[in-house]
Design a protein around this motif. Structure first.
Motif, PDB file in Angstrom:
ATOM      1  N   TRP A  95       0.821  -1.204   0.083  1.00 45.37           N
ATOM      2  CA  TRP A  95       0.117  -0.068   0.105  1.00 45.37           C
ATOM      3  C   TRP A  95       0.787   1.291  -0.004  1.00 45.37           C
ATOM      4  CZ3 TRP A  95      -5.163   0.255  -0.761  1.00 45.37           C
ATOM      5  CH2 TRP A  95      -5.732  -0.764  -0.742  1.00 45.37           C
ATOM      6  N   ALA A  96       2.038   1.204   0.452  1.00 46.27           N
ATOM      7  CA  ALA A  96       3.020   2.514   0.566  1.00 46.27           C
ATOM      8  C   ALA A  96       3.000   3.275  -1.020  1.00 46.27           C
ATOM      9  CB  ALA A  96       4.384   2.107   0.942  1.00 46.27           C
ATOM     10  N   GLY A  97       2.959   2.580  -1.993  1.00 48.72           N
ATOM     11  CA  GLY A  97       3.045   2.984  -3.293  1.00 48.72           C
ATOM     12  C   GLY A  97       1.834   3.888  -3.601  1.00 48.72           C
ATOM     13  N   TYR A  98       0.798   3.267  -3.183  1.00 44.43           N
ATOM     14  CA  TYR A  98      -0.715   3.997  -3.340  1.00 44.43           C
ATOM     15  C   TYR A  98      -0.894   5.298  -2.616  1.00 44.43           C
ATOM     16  CZ  TYR A  98      -5.974   4.805  -3.211  1.00 44.43           C
ATOM     17  OH  TYR A  98      -6.834   5.410  -3.140  1.00 44.43           O
ATOM     18  N   TYR A  99      -0.284   5.190  -1.550  1.00 39.77           N
ATOM     19  CA  TYR A  99      -0.348   6.262  -0.307  1.00 39.77           C
ATOM     20  C   TYR A  99       0.535   7.341  -1.304  1.00 39.77           C
ATOM     21  CZ  TYR A  99      -3.012   3.410   2.584  1.00 39.77           C
ATOM     22  OH  TYR A  99      -3.934   2.799   3.127  1.00 39.77           O
ATOM     23  N   MET A 100       1.681   6.966  -1.689  1.00 36.45           N
ATOM     24  CA  MET A 100       2.839   7.722  -2.236  1.00 36.45           C
ATOM     25  C   MET A 100       2.319   8.668  -3.479  1.00 36.45           C
ATOM     26  SD  MET A 100       4.923   7.986  -4.960  1.00 36.45           S
ATOM     27  CE  MET A 100       5.217   6.248  -5.609  1.00 36.45           C
ATOM     28  N   ILE A 101       1.507   8.017  -4.277  1.00 34.01           N
ATOM     29  CA  ILE A 101       1.024   8.628  -5.350  1.00 34.01           C
ATOM     30  C   ILE A 101       0.025   9.884  -4.675  1.00 34.01           C
ATOM     31  CG2 ILE A 101      -0.637   8.586  -7.287  1.00 34.01           C
ATOM     32  CD1 ILE A 101       1.897   7.484  -8.109  1.00 34.01           C
ATOM     33  N   ILE A 102      -0.778   9.669  -3.831  1.00 34.36           N
ATOM     34  CA  ILE A 102      -1.585  10.626  -3.277  1.00 34.36           C
ATOM     35  C   ILE A 102      -0.856  11.925  -2.883  1.00 34.36           C
ATOM     36  CG2 ILE A 102      -3.453  11.190  -1.508  1.00 34.36           C
ATOM     37  CD1 ILE A 102      -4.400   8.335  -1.651  1.00 34.36           C
ATOM     38  N   LEU A 103       0.209  11.321  -2.132  1.00 35.26           N
ATOM     39  CA  LEU A 103       1.106  12.565  -1.533  1.00 35.26           C
ATOM     40  C   LEU A 103       1.856  13.286  -2.493  1.00 35.26           C
ATOM     41  CD1 LEU A 103       2.449  10.701   1.761  1.00 35.26           C
ATOM     42  CD2 LEU A 103       0.426  12.464   1.492  1.00 35.26           C
ATOM     43  N   TYR A 104       2.095  12.300  -3.571  1.00 40.02           N
ATOM     44  CA  TYR A 104       3.033  13.129  -4.633  1.00 40.02           C
ATOM     45  C   TYR A 104       2.136  13.948  -5.404  1.00 40.02           C
ATOM     46  CZ  TYR A 104       5.725  13.569  -8.881  1.00 40.02           C
ATOM     47  OH  TYR A 104       6.446  14.037  -9.917  1.00 40.02           O
ATOM     48  N   ALA A 105       1.093  13.779  -5.959  1.00 41.07           N
ATOM     49  CA  ALA A 105      -0.169  14.685  -6.308  1.00 41.07           C
ATOM     50  C   ALA A 105      -0.212  15.865  -5.582  1.00 41.07           C
ATOM     51  CB  ALA A 105      -1.238  13.855  -6.736  1.00 41.07           C
ATOM     52  N   ALA A 106      -0.191  15.613  -4.324  1.00 42.44           N
ATOM     53  CA  ALA A 106      -0.673  16.738  -3.414  1.00 42.44           C
ATOM     54  C   ALA A 106       0.654  17.627  -3.578  1.00 42.44           C
ATOM     55  CB  ALA A 106      -0.877  16.274  -1.996  1.00 42.44           C
ATOM     56  N   LEU A 107       1.730  17.195  -3.525  1.00 42.38           N
ATOM     57  CA  LEU A 107       3.058  17.949  -3.609  1.00 42.38           C
ATOM     58  C   LEU A 107       3.158  18.714  -4.734  1.00 42.38           C
ATOM     59  CD1 LEU A 107       5.499  15.599  -2.073  1.00 42.38           C
ATOM     60  CD2 LEU A 107       5.019  17.771  -1.035  1.00 42.38           C
ATOM     61  N   GLN A 108       2.599  18.190  -5.990  1.00 39.38           N
ATOM     62  CA  GLN A 108       2.638  18.872  -7.384  1.00 39.38           C
ATOM     63  C   GLN A 108       1.773  19.989  -7.404  1.00 39.38           C
ATOM     64  OE1 GLN A 108       4.957  17.904 -10.074  1.00 39.38           O
ATOM     65  NE2 GLN A 108       5.804  17.055  -8.067  1.00 39.38           N
ATOM     66  N   GLY A 109       0.795  20.011  -6.432  1.00 39.19           N
ATOM     67  CA  GLY A 109      -0.317  20.966  -6.370  1.00 39.19           C
ATOM     68  C   GLY A 109       0.237  22.264  -5.786  1.00 39.19           C
TER      69      GLY A 109
END
Length: 315
Positions: A187-201
């Motif tokens: 699950w760490a990869g899935y949560y990483m994508i959510i956080l990465y998208a937030a960082l890109q914003g």
């Protein structure tokens, strides 16, 4: 002041105009229902009705002598005093206390590193870290069961080269850590994508302003990035909390490989599965499932209430 009297022709035109508007609104409603209808039918048939039927079953008790009789909430009282259910609930709560911070730390660290990296390797790394989430849970658990195996797994062979004995993550003492590793990997990869998208914003001008003020990269992470992605962190925290409290797939798959380390009441979901499908006690199995749902609801509500009062769980 001039008073204009409504003529019959004008009243008829107004009436026709209102009628056309009602007809257009009715057509729009019909089209909307045609789009929503198939989902509503599937939602009712596959979710609402089974849940309602399970709740109905949970209020009955079956026996060979007395047959089926209505007992209201007796099954729920029995569940909350059942040592097997309570031990399973305590396990998933203690497992959550270790797993969720670990998952969040790993996913946050990886997301921050990928956000800083600007090379093509970042895109490849993002894909590779997300890849375990795309693998079905059953396949992932079987794969780790093979890797953990002390008889034919590669881990045992690697340790054997150095004359050492590999740790048996399928034993009673280490199964906690074995499952911890599997769920974090999944699950760490899935949560990483959510956080990465937030960082890109985040607006890049904030970083530029911070650098002009002399802020280091570490200070930018602590003072700008993490506070601004707090809602995303809260979201994955709720996802992880709900998912961990409903822990079932990984221990159920590894149960056959970890001889004796994972009993049938290892988690509340496994206990409900055993009652419903192995012992044919549908009524009590349904009651355990709803009791677990109540525990999940209470835990999530308390958490959201506590974080809402603070405004942010980080601050």
């Amino acid at each position: 002041m001039t008073v204009t009297l409504a003529t019959p022709e004008r009243e008829s035109a107004t009436h026709n105009k209102k009628g056309r508007r009602r007809s257009a609104a009715a057509r729009q409603n019909l089209v909307g229902w045609l789009f929503v209808g198939p989902f509503a039918v599937v939602f009712l048939a596959l979710l609402v009705l089974p849940i309602g039927f399970a709740f109905y079953l949970s209020m009955f008790q079956s026996s060979l002598i007395g047959g089926e009789r209505f007992v209201l909430f007796d099954n729920y009282i029995k569940a909350f005093t059942d040592p097997s259910f309570l031990s399973g609930a305590w396990f998933v709560i203690s497992f959550s206390l270790v797993l969720i911070p670990l998952q969040m730390a790993v996913s946050l660290a990886v997301a921050l590193m990928l956000d800083i990296m600007t090379t093509r390797f970042a895109r490849f790394s993002r894909l590779m870290i997300f890849m375990p989430y795309a693998i079905p849970t059953v396949i992932g658990a079987l794969m780790w069961g093979f890797l953990y195996s002390s008889n034919f797994g590669p881990l045992a062979e690697i340790f054997g080269i150095f004359g050492a004995t590999a740790p048996n993550f399928l034993s009673s003492n280490l199964i906690f850590y074995g499952l911890l590793n599997i769920v974090t990997w999944q699950w760490a990869g899935y949560y990483m994508i959510i956080l990465y998208a937030a960082l890109q914003g985040i607006d890049p001008t904030l970083y530029e302003a911070a650098r002009i003020d002399g802020a280091s990269q570490w200070q930018i992470v602590l003072r700008i990035k993490i506070p601004l992605i707090a809602p995303a962190l809260l979201l994955i925290l709720v996802f992880a909390l709900i998912g961990t409290l409903q822990f079932f797939n990984e221990p159920k798959i590894l149960q056959q490989l970890a001889a004796g380390a994972i009993p049938n009441d290892f988690t509340p979901n496994m206990y409900a599965y055993q009652q419903a499908f192995s012992l044919a006690n549908d009524n009590y199995g349904s009651a355990i499932s709803f009791a677990l749902g109540a525990v999940v609801f209470i835990c999530v509500y308390i958490f959201l209430f506590a974080t809402r009062k603070r405004g942010s769980f980080i601050s």
